[in-house]
Design a protein around this motif. Structure first.
Motif, PDB file in Angstrom:
ATOM      1  N   ILE A  23      44.981  41.156  25.335  1.00 40.94           N
ATOM      2  CA  ILE A  23      43.991  41.690  24.519  1.00 40.94           C
ATOM      3  C   ILE A  23      43.827  43.386  24.785  1.00 40.94           C
ATOM      4  O   ILE A  23      43.717  43.951  23.589  1.00 40.94           O
ATOM      5  CB  ILE A  23      42.677  41.095  24.143  1.00 40.94           C
ATOM      6  CG1 ILE A  23      42.004  41.215  25.385  1.00 40.94           C
ATOM      7  CG2 ILE A  23      42.894  39.718  23.755  1.00 40.94           C
ATOM      8  CD1 ILE A  23      40.527  40.664  25.239  1.00 40.94           C
ATOM      9  N   SER A  24      43.760  43.614  26.092  1.00 36.33           N
ATOM     10  CA  SER A  24      43.510  44.881  26.193  1.00 36.33           C
ATOM     11  C   SER A  24      44.606  45.863  26.078  1.00 36.33           C
ATOM     12  O   SER A  24      44.559  47.018  25.666  1.00 36.33           O
ATOM     13  CB  SER A  24      43.002  45.139  27.809  1.00 36.33           C
ATOM     14  OG  SER A  24      43.937  44.869  28.677  1.00 36.33           O
ATOM     15  N   GLN A  25      45.968  45.492  26.015  1.00 39.99           N
ATOM     16  CA  GLN A  25      47.134  46.380  26.049  1.00 39.99           C
ATOM     17  C   GLN A  25      47.928  45.828  24.700  1.00 39.99           C
ATOM     18  O   GLN A  25      49.089  46.437  24.523  1.00 39.99           O
ATOM     19  CB  GLN A  25      48.040  46.123  27.128  1.00 39.99           C
ATOM     20  CG  GLN A  25      47.479  46.440  28.644  1.00 39.99           C
ATOM     21  CD  GLN A  25      46.796  47.704  28.764  1.00 39.99           C
ATOM     22  OE1 GLN A  25      47.488  48.566  28.409  1.00 39.99           O
ATOM     23  NE2 GLN A  25      45.538  47.601  29.368  1.00 39.99           N
ATOM     24  N   TYR A  26      47.321  45.195  23.834  1.00 34.83           N
ATOM     25  CA  TYR A  26      48.013  44.537  22.773  1.00 34.83           C
ATOM     26  C   TYR A  26      48.302  45.595  21.878  1.00 34.83           C
ATOM     27  O   TYR A  26      49.509  45.885  21.458  1.00 34.83           O
ATOM     28  CB  TYR A  26      47.208  43.599  22.097  1.00 34.83           C
ATOM     29  CG  TYR A  26      47.754  42.818  20.869  1.00 34.83           C
ATOM     30  CD1 TYR A  26      48.652  41.853  21.179  1.00 34.83           C
ATOM     31  CD2 TYR A  26      47.880  43.419  19.571  1.00 34.83           C
ATOM     32  CE1 TYR A  26      49.331  41.151  19.999  1.00 34.83           C
ATOM     33  CE2 TYR A  26      48.486  42.961  18.541  1.00 34.83           C
ATOM     34  CZ  TYR A  26      49.206  41.579  18.654  1.00 34.83           C
ATOM     35  OH  TYR A  26      49.897  41.083  17.729  1.00 34.83           O
ATOM     36  N   PRO A  27      47.300  46.642  21.507  1.00 39.81           N
ATOM     37  CA  PRO A  27      47.957  47.708  20.658  1.00 39.81           C
ATOM     38  C   PRO A  27      49.298  48.645  21.196  1.00 39.81           C
ATOM     39  O   PRO A  27      49.887  49.006  20.298  1.00 39.81           O
ATOM     40  CB  PRO A  27      46.588  48.699  20.189  1.00 39.81           C
ATOM     41  CG  PRO A  27      45.411  47.598  20.559  1.00 39.81           C
ATOM     42  CD  PRO A  27      46.025  46.599  21.763  1.00 39.81           C
ATOM     43  N   LYS A  28      48.945  48.794  22.367  1.00 40.34           N
ATOM     44  CA  LYS A  28      50.006  49.670  22.960  1.00 40.34           C
ATOM     45  C   LYS A  28      51.386  48.986  23.055  1.00 40.34           C
ATOM     46  O   LYS A  28      52.250  49.388  23.121  1.00 40.34           O
ATOM     47  CB  LYS A  28      49.518  50.030  24.479  1.00 40.34           C
ATOM     48  CG  LYS A  28      48.300  50.787  24.518  1.00 40.34           C
ATOM     49  CD  LYS A  28      47.709  50.937  26.067  1.00 40.34           C
ATOM     50  CE  LYS A  28      46.374  51.190  26.164  1.00 40.34           C
ATOM     51  NZ  LYS A  28      45.947  51.595  27.608  1.00 40.34           N
ATOM     52  N   GLU A  29      51.265  47.758  23.415  1.00 38.25           N
ATOM     53  CA  GLU A  29      52.648  46.842  23.367  1.00 38.25           C
ATOM     54  C   GLU A  29      53.066  46.383  22.007  1.00 38.25           C
ATOM     55  O   GLU A  29      54.115  45.912  21.972  1.00 38.25           O
ATOM     56  CB  GLU A  29      52.389  45.874  24.458  1.00 38.25           C
ATOM     57  CG  GLU A  29      52.190  46.613  25.651  1.00 38.25           C
ATOM     58  CD  GLU A  29      51.921  45.283  26.827  1.00 38.25           C
ATOM     59  OE1 GLU A  29      51.930  44.143  26.632  1.00 38.25           O
ATOM     60  OE2 GLU A  29      51.900  45.782  27.994  1.00 38.25           O
ATOM     61  N   HIS A  30      52.315  46.431  20.994  1.00 40.11           N
ATOM     62  CA  HIS A  30      52.863  45.870  19.642  1.00 40.11           C
ATOM     63  C   HIS A  30      52.671  47.124  18.670  1.00 40.11           C
ATOM     64  O   HIS A  30      52.063  46.571  17.389  1.00 40.11           O
ATOM     65  CB  HIS A  30      51.833  44.803  19.350  1.00 40.11           C
ATOM     66  CG  HIS A  30      52.198  43.722  20.201  1.00 40.11           C
ATOM     67  ND1 HIS A  30      51.495  43.415  21.395  1.00 40.11           N
ATOM     68  CD2 HIS A  30      52.866  42.509  20.111  1.00 40.11           C
ATOM     69  CE1 HIS A  30      51.969  42.259  22.068  1.00 40.11           C
ATOM     70  NE2 HIS A  30      52.846  41.886  21.001  1.00 40.11           N
TER      71      HIS A  30
END
Length: 341
Positions: free
Chosen positions: A95-102
């Protein structure tokens, strides 16, 4: 859901400065902050996850971890997606890195502040915890929820990496009763290489939150070969003790995770060594976590040494609290530091 990220200001250059965290992102139209959930749209900073909770749970407050704070109670806990750090050991990276990785996508179920507070009250929780990912990145959502919760008699807990600006803490302080702040290591190199952040703002945040009267507990995850030298451990212990020896220190064991699958788990002996170093530096409340260790998870009276809060089983599963509602030791009358009612 999207809402104005009002903890921001437009600069003379036309860029928008985010004032929530110490990353201090200066953004042009269409740019995202490091967190991935704050974006300039039509000249205004927007919070893209306002009212969108990616995780919602009712947890023992001990799981935050908060040990000198309403022991044995439950905390209504939620988070969004996004983070201003990029820790290679993050246990909630999905969840923490989701926007950066998607490609800057976000997700979550609609939980407006009113609904969060309503559910917390219905479930008999004593507090609301802003947790799972970094709460300062969804500051406006936490602020509105905490203010409403405070009005309804609930306490509020920030579980954070400690990158809050003084401006953010000034706004939060009337409503946030407790903070668990990570001191993840004690070198700038560790913070830069492993966390994508800096140490100095974290130490300043700890000091300022304490100064504002927020109850602070500290957590350090000890990672073999990365931040577990005696020198670093003692440095953290000394920093806490010089600020206030009654600040609880939680020592946690690392398990291989995310981008650090090649690092072995933390031996229990490392945690016990750190525990002893903390005692040598004069800390009153030190706790060992992520391993079963009833002796070092329990709370002892700093004056008479008697065990006054007993913790057994999985963290928060069985808590026996001998203190009265004011935190008074029944054996010697010492008033233990903490938030007890």
């Amino acid at each position: 859901m999207s809402a104005t990220a009002w903890l921001s200001k437009t600069l003379s250059s036309g860029k928008v400065l985010c004032q929530a965290c110490a990353q201090s992102c200066k953004l042009d139209e269409g740019e995202y902050g490091i967190c991935g959930v704050r974006k300039v749209v039509d000249g205004e900073l927007k919070l893209l996850v306002y009212g969108l909770a990616s995780v919602v749970n009712i947890d023992p407050v001990e799981k935050k971890p908060m040990f000198n704070f309403l022991p044995g109670s439950r905390a209504f806990s939620f988070g969004t997606v996004g983070c201003n750090f990029s820790c290679k050991f993050c246990q909630n990276f999905d969840i923490s890195q989701y926007p950066k990785e998607h490609n800057h996508q976000v997700f979550g179920k609609e939980f407006p502040p009113e609904r969060i507070v309503e559910l917390a009250l219905e479930s008999g929780c004593g507090s609301i915890a802003y947790t799972y990912n970094e709460p300062i990145v969804f500051f406006e959502y936490t602020y509105d929820t905490a203010k409403l919760a405070h009005e309804k008699g609930l306490k509020n807990i920030y579980v954070t990496s400690g990158f809050e600006t003084h401006k953010a803490l000034d706004l939060l302080a009337p409503y946030i009763d407790g903070m668990n702040i990570d001191i993840k290591g004690f070198t700038e190199e560790f913070y830069k290489d492993i966390c994508g952040a800096r140490l100095k703002p974290v130490l300043e945040c700890v000091k300022y939150a304490h100064e504002k009267g927020i109850w602070v507990e500290i957590t350090t995850l000890l990672i073999p070969g990365k931040n577990d030298s005696d020198e670093e451990i003692r440095g953290i212990a000394k920093f806490i003790a010089e600020l206030d020896p009654s600040i609880p220190w939680h020592l946690s064991a690392f398990y291989p995770m995310y981008k650090m699958l090649d690092v072995p788990p933390t031996p229990g002996s490392t945690l016990l060594r750190a525990y002893e170093i903390g005692k040598e530096e004069g800390l009153k409340y030190i706790y060992v976590g992520n391993i079963d260790d009833e002796e070092h998870e329990s709370t002892y009276c700093p004056q008479c040494g008697e065990r006054v809060i007993d913790r057994t089983g999985h963290i928060g599963q069985y808590v026996t609290n001998e203190l009265d509602e004011n935190g008074i030791c029944p054996h010697c009358g010492y008033a233990l530091e903490g938030v007890w009612h």
